[in-house]
Design an enzyme around this catalytic site. Structure first.
Site, PDB file in Angstrom:
ATOM      1  N   SER A  25     -23.892 -25.600 -48.066  1.00  0.00           N
ATOM      2  CA  SER A  25     -23.888 -25.446 -49.609  1.00  0.00           C
ATOM      3  C   SER A  25     -22.853 -24.544 -50.111  1.00  0.00           C
ATOM      4  O   SER A  25     -22.290 -23.907 -49.276  1.00  0.00           O
ATOM      5  CB  SER A  25     -25.333 -24.761 -49.677  1.00  0.00           C
ATOM      6  OG  SER A  25     -25.570 -23.566 -49.146  1.00  0.00           O
ATOM      7  N   ASP A  26     -22.838 -24.515 -51.580  1.00  0.00           N
ATOM      8  CA  ASP A  26     -21.897 -23.398 -51.902  1.00  0.00           C
ATOM      9  C   ASP A  26     -22.116 -22.883 -53.335  1.00  0.00           C
ATOM     10  O   ASP A  26     -22.934 -23.997 -54.114  1.00  0.00           O
ATOM     11  CB  ASP A  26     -20.461 -24.051 -52.184  1.00  0.00           C
ATOM     12  CG  ASP A  26     -19.328 -22.965 -52.441  1.00  0.00           C
ATOM     13  OD1 ASP A  26     -19.482 -21.954 -52.426  1.00  0.00           O
ATOM     14  OD2 ASP A  26     -18.213 -23.527 -52.950  1.00  0.00           O
ATOM     15  N   LYS A  27     -21.978 -21.638 -53.644  1.00  0.00           N
ATOM     16  CA  LYS A  27     -22.251 -21.241 -55.167  1.00  0.00           C
ATOM     17  C   LYS A  27     -21.407 -20.213 -55.150  1.00  0.00           C
ATOM     18  O   LYS A  27     -20.818 -19.411 -54.630  1.00  0.00           O
ATOM     19  CB  LYS A  27     -23.770 -20.692 -54.789  1.00  0.00           C
ATOM     20  CG  LYS A  27     -24.026 -20.040 -56.226  1.00  0.00           C
ATOM     21  CD  LYS A  27     -25.413 -19.329 -55.877  1.00  0.00           C
ATOM     22  CE  LYS A  27     -25.746 -18.266 -57.162  1.00  0.00           C
ATOM     23  NZ  LYS A  27     -24.932 -17.339 -57.656  1.00  0.00           N
ATOM     24  N   LEU A  31     -20.016 -17.893 -51.513  1.00  0.00           N
ATOM     25  CA  LEU A  31     -18.969 -18.158 -50.499  1.00  0.00           C
ATOM     26  C   LEU A  31     -17.646 -18.000 -51.029  1.00  0.00           C
ATOM     27  O   LEU A  31     -16.836 -17.562 -50.469  1.00  0.00           O
ATOM     28  CB  LEU A  31     -19.465 -19.736 -50.154  1.00  0.00           C
ATOM     29  CG  LEU A  31     -20.589 -19.862 -49.289  1.00  0.00           C
ATOM     30  CD1 LEU A  31     -20.764 -21.263 -48.964  1.00  0.00           C
ATOM     31  CD2 LEU A  31     -20.775 -18.910 -48.257  1.00  0.00           C
TER      32      LEU A  31
END
Length: 220
Positions: A25-27, A31
């Site tokens: 996941s990335d936000k 990150l």
């Protein structure tokens, strides 16, 4: 799941989660740290590499015809302010006392800025990039910009070329149209004596003393 205070509404979802071996996941801001840098610029239809990470700046970039206009646009259409505290080296506060009451110095910060030790805007630091021990020089920005991520990236791009705050001080801001998602542009109208310049991010217009108008598109 119940022991961890999780209310399960769909058993199939729990079964899918239980069979998952890896979740990626990335936000933005988590990150990526919401930190942007100008990697390249396009001037007169030609793409030039900028100083970004281990990538060196293309020496032909500043020699291109419209680069000065692009640089002026990125400088004047910018609301970045540099954090004053980040411009100086921090030293230990002699008045700071750990685990003391306010009257005994407990309210004092552990570090204070020393205005006799100004820091450069940017320094080059060594960084290993592979197991073989290859070392490249990476720019480290000491000054902290205060604004949104896009304007901070533009400020870090223009500051080594011409001082952001000094240039803005020479061009008095007459009016500004803030960026919004509907128009997808931002405009800053500034004046120098009898010269008026309106420069959005992607469009510039110069009205000179003679009344003639020059306009064009700046790619960003």
């Amino acid at each position: 799941m119940a022991t961890n205070n999780v209310l399960v509404k769909n058993l199939e979802g729990v079964e899918t989660l239980g069979s998952t071996s890896c979740i990626c996941s990335d936000k933005t801001g988590t990150l990526t740290q919401n930190d942007m840098t100008v990697d390249a610029c396009v001037v007169d239809g030609v793409r030039f590499q900028t100083r970004c990470g281990s990538k060196a700046e293309d020496p032909k970039m500043k020699q291109s015809g419209s680069f000065e206009k692009l640089l002026r646009c990125a400088t004047l259409c910018n609301n970045v302010k540099w954090d004053a505290a980040s411009k100086y080296k921090k030293v230990r506060n002699p008045k700071y006392r750990r685990n003391r009451s306010d009257s005994q110095g407990g309210s004092e910060p552990p570090f204070i800025i020393d205005k006799n030790q100004p820091l450069p805007f940017m320094v080059e630091i060594e960084q290993k990039v592979d197991k073989a021990g290859t070392i490249v020089m990476i720019p480290k920005f000491n000054w902290k910009p205060l604004s949104d991520a896009t304007e901070c990236a533009l400020a870090k791009f223009v500051q080594p070329i011409n001082d952001l705050e000094e240039t803005q001080a020479k061009w008095e801001e007459v009016a500004q149209v803030p960026f919004n998602s509907a128009n997808k542009y931002q405009i800053s109208v500034r004046s120098v004596h009898s010269l008026y310049v309106s420069q959005p991010y992607s469009y510039y217009e110069t009205v000179q003393n003679t009344g003639t108008t020059q306009s064009g598109v700046l790619e960003n």
